[in-house]
Design a protein around this motif. Structure first.
Motif, mmCIF file in Angstrom:
data_model
loop_
_atom_site.group_PDB
_atom_site.id
_atom_site.type_symbol
_atom_site.label_atom_id
_atom_site.label_comp_id
_atom_site.label_asym_id
_atom_site.label_seq_id
_atom_site.Cartn_x
_atom_site.Cartn_y
_atom_site.Cartn_z
ATOM 1 N N UNK A 210 5.865 -5.053 -0.914
ATOM 2 C CA UNK A 210 5.168 -3.786 -1.111
ATOM 3 C C UNK A 210 6.035 -2.850 -1.938
ATOM 4 N N UNK A 211 5.388 -1.925 -2.605
ATOM 5 C CA UNK A 211 6.080 -0.895 -3.375
ATOM 6 C C UNK A 211 5.754 0.458 -2.745
ATOM 7 N N UNK A 212 6.767 1.287 -2.606
ATOM 8 C CA UNK A 212 6.563 2.617 -2.037
ATOM 9 C C UNK A 212 6.389 3.618 -3.158
ATOM 10 N N UNK A 213 5.307 4.366 -3.099
ATOM 11 C CA UNK A 213 4.949 5.311 -4.144
ATOM 12 C C UNK A 213 5.193 6.740 -3.679
ATOM 13 N N UNK A 214 5.247 7.696 -4.617
ATOM 14 C CA UNK A 214 5.390 9.100 -4.216
ATOM 15 C C UNK A 214 4.260 9.511 -3.275
ATOM 16 N N UNK A 215 4.560 10.469 -2.416
ATOM 17 C CA UNK A 215 3.547 10.938 -1.480
ATOM 18 C C UNK A 215 3.374 10.050 -0.274
ATOM 19 N N UNK A 216 4.420 9.242 0.066
ATOM 20 C CA UNK A 216 4.355 8.363 1.242
ATOM 21 C C UNK A 216 3.182 7.395 1.170
ATOM 22 N N UNK A 217 3.010 6.776 0.017
ATOM 23 C CA UNK A 217 1.950 5.788 -0.146
ATOM 24 C C UNK A 217 2.569 4.437 -0.480
ATOM 25 N N UNK A 218 1.846 3.367 -0.122
ATOM 26 C CA UNK A 218 2.358 2.039 -0.434
ATOM 27 C C UNK A 218 1.385 1.307 -1.338
ATOM 28 N N UNK A 219 1.893 0.336 -2.077
ATOM 29 C CA UNK A 219 1.074 -0.471 -2.980
ATOM 30 C C UNK A 219 1.569 -1.902 -2.916
ATOM 31 N N UNK A 227 -5.807 -3.606 -5.861
ATOM 32 C CA UNK A 227 -7.100 -2.973 -6.118
ATOM 33 C C UNK A 227 -8.007 -3.086 -4.892
ATOM 34 N N UNK A 228 -7.978 -4.244 -4.224
ATOM 35 C CA UNK A 228 -8.765 -4.415 -3.002
ATOM 36 C C UNK A 228 -8.259 -3.498 -1.895
ATOM 37 N N UNK A 229 -6.937 -3.337 -1.805
ATOM 38 C CA UNK A 229 -6.363 -2.463 -0.791
ATOM 39 C C UNK A 229 -6.783 -1.014 -1.023
ATOM 40 N N UNK A 230 -6.723 -0.566 -2.271
ATOM 41 C CA UNK A 230 -7.094 0.811 -2.591
ATOM 42 C C UNK A 230 -8.560 1.062 -2.261
#
Length: 369
Positions: A210-219, A227-230
């Motif tokens: 997983x990648x951690x994005x700004x704003x405490x979000x993961x990808x 895309x399915x997760x989003x």
């Protein structure tokens, strides 16, 4: 103990037991000659949950769950005055009487419920939620004057502390749920309706997948799976939405993963108890077909579709499945297409990989949150 002191005690008790809020709000409202009140938790533009006294209950759930809040100016305009003074604001400070009763809040919910003018306040909590307390008088009663606002403001510090306690206790419960999943070997995070991570266990925090994005979000590193997760996160508010919530993904070093997003919306009226999901990103172990009933429940399959999925997981061909069931291959093929649509895969090999997930075999036994 005086009635006021007793009511203050009950405000704090309601922070731990949401079932107490309706009577507490009724009594706080009575102190200012109001019919009752509602307490709501809000994050960004999403209502997380609410509780209200009996007089405000008719139609409120349907209105808050519909399009009304997005069309109403009540929250923005009324809370603009309340936030500036850190207290309650009367509706007539932000609206003319004609504007107030024309707003969707009153036209579609308040007036039909026999309610009239209002007063409201907003409270920011450390968790990022906003707690809103809204009091309504019955139709025909005068506006909330300075004396009534002062009586409500006397309760505001206690309502603020109770709201903060409720939010903190809820966050502690979510963290405990994530840690309990770690004991099962499942990397997991709790996400809200906007995709923000509220709690995460060490397994997913240290995951290379997983990648951690700004704003405490993961990808996810896998673009298709991400895309399915989003999409699944975007549809968390609707448990019946068509988003695929269990799907395969590829991780670091081309490792095969299984991703699940389990809605945990709770009851709509439970304060701080709705609008989140449990995201699990787990590596796939050696293939092992899960129980057919479990497959059916997790992916909302029909009994026939679940039998086809189980057959594929066990390595059977469509011809073998048709022969075992005494049916036509074309029927099995049509059912398999439905299984693909519901599980988010495109090939039989992907379906077999998906159903080999260890989290499926463990049966998704989540702790109570």
């Amino acid at each position: 103990m005086s009635q006021t002191a007793n009511l203050i005690d009950r405000i704090y008790e309601a922070a731990a037991d949401p079932e107490l809020w309706p009577r507490v709000l009724e009594d706080v409202g009575a102190a200012a000659d109001a019919a009752g009140g509602v307490i709501l938790a809000r994050r960004s533009d999403a209502w997380l949950g609410w509780r209200c006294s009996a007089a405000l209950a008719p139609g409120l759930d349907d209105w808050l769950c519909g399009s009304g809040p997005g069309r109403s100016q009540a929250t923005t305009r009324l809370l603009g005055f309340a936030g500036a003074r850190f207290g309650f604001a009367d509706s007539m400070e932000a609206f003319s009487e004609e504007e107030w009763f024309a707003d969707p809040l009153m036209a579609e919910w308040g007036a039909p419920a026999g309610l009239g003018l209002a007063a409201a306040t907003c409270i920011d909590t450390p968790s990022g939620d906003m707690v809103i307390v809204h009091m309504n008088r019955r139709v025909g009663q005068p506006r909330f004057g300075p004396d009534a606002i002062a009586r409500l403001d006397a309760f505001r510090p206690h309502l603020a502390r109770a709201g903060m306690l409720a939010a903190r206790w809820r966050l502690a419960q979510l963290r405990a749920a994530a840690e309990a999943l770690a004991l099962l070997g499942l990397p997991a995070a709790i996400v809200d309706l906007s995709g923000r991570v509220l709690a995460a266990n060490a397994l997913i925090e240290g995951s290379a997948h997983v990648r951690w994005l700004p704003g405490d979000r993961l990808a996810l590193g896998d673009a298709a799976a991400n895309a399915l997760l989003k999409r699944a996160v975007a549809e968390l508010r609707d448990p019946a939405a068509a988003a695929v919530r269990s799907f395969p993904a590829r991780g670091a070093a081309d490792e095969k993963l299984i991703v699940h997003l389990v809605p945990a919306t709770g009851r709509a009226r439970d304060l701080f108890d709705g609008g989140f999901g449990v995201a699990i990103v787990a590596p796939i172990a050696a293939p092992c077909a899960p129980d057919g009933d479990l497959i059916r429940a997790l992916f909302d399959l029909t009994a026939a579709e679940a039998r086809v999925a189980s057959g594929i997981a066990e390595g059977a061909t469509m011809e073998q499945i048709a022969e075992q069931r005494g049916g036509a291959v074309e029927t099995v093929r049509a059912q398999l297409k439905c299984v693909f649509a519901k599980t988010g895969v495109r090939r039989q090999a992907q379906l077999a990989t998906l159903l080999a997930s260890p989290s499926l075999r463990k049966g998704f036994i989540f702790p109570s949150t």
